[in-house]
Design a protein around this motif. Structure first.
Motif, PDB file in Angstrom:
ATOM      1  N   THR A 399       0.842  -1.198   0.000  1.00  9.39           N
ATOM      2  CA  THR A 399       0.000   0.000   0.000  1.00  9.39           C
ATOM      3  C   THR A 399       0.875   1.245   0.000  1.00  9.39           C
ATOM      4  N   HIS A 400       0.376   2.245  -0.727  1.00  5.07           N
ATOM      5  CA  HIS A 400       1.082   3.529  -0.773  1.00  5.07           C
ATOM      6  C   HIS A 400       0.031   4.623  -0.886  1.00  5.07           C
ATOM      7  N   LEU A 404       0.643   9.096   4.185  1.00  6.33           N
ATOM      8  CA  LEU A 404       0.751   7.942   5.079  1.00  6.33           C
ATOM      9  C   LEU A 404       1.987   7.134   4.714  1.00  6.33           C
ATOM     10  N   LYS A 405       2.585   6.474   5.702  1.00  6.72           N
ATOM     11  CA  LYS A 405       3.761   5.653   5.420  1.00  6.72           C
ATOM     12  C   LYS A 405       3.343   4.403   4.643  1.00  6.72           C
ATOM     13  N   PRO A 406       4.110   4.022   3.627  1.00 11.71           N
ATOM     14  CA  PRO A 406       3.811   2.779   2.918  1.00 11.71           C
ATOM     15  C   PRO A 406       3.829   1.583   3.877  1.00 11.71           C
ATOM     16  N   SER A 407       2.998   0.589   3.607  1.00 11.33           N
ATOM     17  CA  SER A 407       2.952  -0.601   4.458  1.00 11.33           C
ATOM     18  C   SER A 407       2.820  -1.848   3.608  1.00 11.33           C
ATOM     19  N   THR A 408       3.175  -2.971   4.205  1.00 16.34           N
ATOM     20  CA  THR A 408       3.111  -4.257   3.519  1.00 16.34           C
ATOM     21  C   THR A 408       2.605  -5.321   4.481  1.00 16.34           C
ATOM     22  N   ASN A 422       2.944  -7.817   9.169  1.00 14.43           N
ATOM     23  CA  ASN A 422       2.664  -6.499   8.603  1.00 14.43           C
ATOM     24  C   ASN A 422       3.720  -5.530   9.097  1.00 14.43           C
ATOM     25  N   GLN A 424       5.583  -1.275   8.282  1.00 17.43           N
ATOM     26  CA  GLN A 424       5.654  -0.034   7.536  1.00 17.43           C
ATOM     27  C   GLN A 424       7.108   0.235   7.161  1.00 17.43           C
ATOM     28  N   GLN A 428       7.578   1.013  -0.384  1.00 15.04           N
ATOM     29  CA  GLN A 428       6.895  -0.293  -0.386  1.00 15.04           C
ATOM     30  C   GLN A 428       7.875  -1.438  -0.178  1.00 15.04           C
ATOM     31  N   ALA A 431       9.130  -1.486   3.394  1.00 16.29           N
ATOM     32  CA  ALA A 431       8.116  -2.072   4.276  1.00 16.29           C
ATOM     33  C   ALA A 431       8.117  -3.597   4.143  1.00 16.29           C
TER      34      ALA A 431
END
Length: 506
Positions: A399-400, A404-408, A422, A424, A428, A431
């Motif tokens: 996610t980007h 907001l900070k990218p997260s995976t 999960n 951050q 991407q 993360a």
């Protein structure tokens, strides 16, 4: 029996320029004119309509100056009008010597557009021809809307032809102005006219509104037409005119009793130049000049080409200055890939070729276009996998979002045990790596350090190109590289990372 010579008149610079949105500059017109006469070697070119604009006047003047210096002036023609000599004066000032006089070839046009009787129209035309002759201008006559004239007012057409038989006209031009004729009508109408006037030179000018332009042109030749009007890439008003390349190829392959001067090898070069100047792209599947028409996609076809050229026809690409290509994608077989490897000077053993083939099919299933230039990257990616696969990246969500900070969120399986995590990061991929570190920390394992990250794409690629990511890793005992290949840069990095995970767990 001697063969009949058919004149080819190119009207790209006049009728072709009526393509919506197209306007050639004076220098572009001169460049195209030179190529048409010197390289493609058509017999004549129609370069403009008289009285259109100052820019058109300058373009004609540039061409006639060049043509005069190079003995082509008699091959350069201008569309003119029955306008009390205004067009003729324009021509003389522009340096042109051949007029293609536009007249009415149907009673419908004559009655409702000019509002004149046939005799009045013929009298005006006679005066124009006499004036042109007195000033050293040669005359050809267009019978506008001739095809509908033959359908609906044939008596008028033949009355017109009887009149023209008394005039010093070099050629009579029969246009299917609205592109409405069928091949059978084209043959029937021209044969009827040619039988009655065997010594008159008749040109046939076809349009492509029903996609019958080439077929009609060929039937016109069979019926006795002495010349054809064609355009590069089929440019022209509405659906365009009969295309030069297809018509030339059909004439050369299917009309053995006919000769033409056009040079097939120049067709592709001229077509691409006109594409660039006009901004009208050539469809990829356009016969002879389209990007895909000499490309084999199915593996069985490439295999057949290896076995006595089973899928070759008379339309050999070399005739037109082109080369056969073998596409790479989900329909590819080993034969397609071998053909491309041969061009690159590469060889693979059977096992490696099988792996590369499978990878190309996988990429093709994702609707990715795979090019010959991608092959070295794919080979590196596939042959890099020399380990037992103990780690599998099962799924991930990247996610980007702005602000907001990218997260995976990632799910991986390590030697049969599945983990989900999960995290951050600053990006991407960062993360993704943070999520992996958390998983490996639970396993009391340490990931190697990422010390270099390089991305490259094949030369000449577009935004949807395959992307190769090469990552250099360093552990306590060694430094090594892994590669990933995908059209998405982050995904290619994840693939390279998955390889790293398998290397450190083996």
């Amino acid at each position: 029996m001697s063969k009949k010579h058919i004149e080819i008149m190119d009207t790209t610079l006049r009728d072709g320029e009526q393509t919506s949105g197209v306007s050639f500059s004076a220098s572009e017109k001169l460049t195209i004119a030179k190529l048409l006469l010197e390289e493609l070697k058509v017999d004549r070119i129609e370069i403009a309509s008289a009285r259109v604009s100052e820019g058109e006047f300058q373009a004609v003047k540039n061409i006639t100056n060049w043509a005069s210096e190079n003995d082509y002036l008699d091959h350069v023609e201008v569309l003119t009008f029955v306008d009390n000599g205004i067009s003729i004066d324009w021509m003389i000032e522009a340096g042109a010597k051949v007029q293609n006089l536009l007249t009415k070839g149907s009673l419908n046009h004559l009655t409702y557009q000019l509002k004149k009787t046939p005799n009045q129209h013929f009298s005006d035309i006679k005066e124009n021809i006499a004036l042109a002759k007195s000033k050293g201008i040669e005359t050809n006559i267009y019978l506008e809307d001739w095809s509908n004239g033959m359908r609906n007012s044939k008596d008028y057409v033949f009355e017109f032809l009887e009149f023209l038989a008394t005039q010093p006209v070099k050629r009579v031009m029969l246009p299917d102005t609205l592109g409405v004729l069928t091949p059978s009508e084209s043959y029937e109408f021209i044969k009827e006219i040619k039988d009655k006037y065997p010594n008159t030179h008749f040109d046939f000018h076809t349009h492509n509104d029903y996609d019958l332009g080439v077929s009609n042109a060929i039937e016109g030749i069979k019926a006795g037409a002495d010349g054809l009007h064609l355009t590069i890439n089929g440019m022209g008003e509405r659906a365009g005119n009969a295309p030069m390349a297809s018509t030339i190829a059909v004439i050369n392959d299917y009309l053995p009793d006919v000769t033409i001067n056009a040079n097939e090898k120049a067709l592709y070069t001229v077509s691409k130049l006109v594409e660039n100047f006009s901004g009208i792209l050539i469809p990829a599947n356009k016969p002879i000049v389209g990007a895909n028409v000499f490309t084999q996609t199915a593996g069985i076809h490439a295999d057949g080409d290896n076995k006595n050229n089973l899928y070759f026809s008379d339309l050999m690409p070399e005739r037109f200055g082109r080369k056969r290509q073998y596409a790479l994608g989900k329909s590819s077989g080993k034969a397609n890939i071998q053909k491309n490897l041969q061009e690159l000077g590469l060889q693979l053993n059977d096992d490696a070729l099988k792996k590369v083939t499978q990878r190309i099919i996988e990429l093709g299933d994702k609707k990715q276009v795979v090019t010959k230039e991608d092959l070295p990257y794919i080979i590196s990616d596939v042959l890099d996998r020399t380990y037992e696969e103990k780690v599998t990246v099962n799924n991930y969500v990247l996610t980007h979002s702005k602000g907001l900070k990218p997260s995976t969120t990632v799910s991986i399986t390590i030697e049969g045990e599945t983990f989900e995590e999960n995290a951050q990061g600053d990006g991407q991929f960062d993360a993704f790596m943070n999520a992996l570190r958390s998983i490996f920390k639970k396993k009391k394992m340490v990931l190697p350090a990422l010390i270099d990250y390089a991305v490259r794409i094949p030369p000449g690629s577009n935004s949807d190109a395959l992307c190769e990511t090469i990552i250099t890793w360093k552990s306590d005992t060694k430094e090594f590289k892994t590669r990933g290949l995908d059209s998405d840069q982050t995904v290619s990095a994840i693939i390279a990372t998955e390889k790293m995970l398998n290397i450190i767990t083996n």
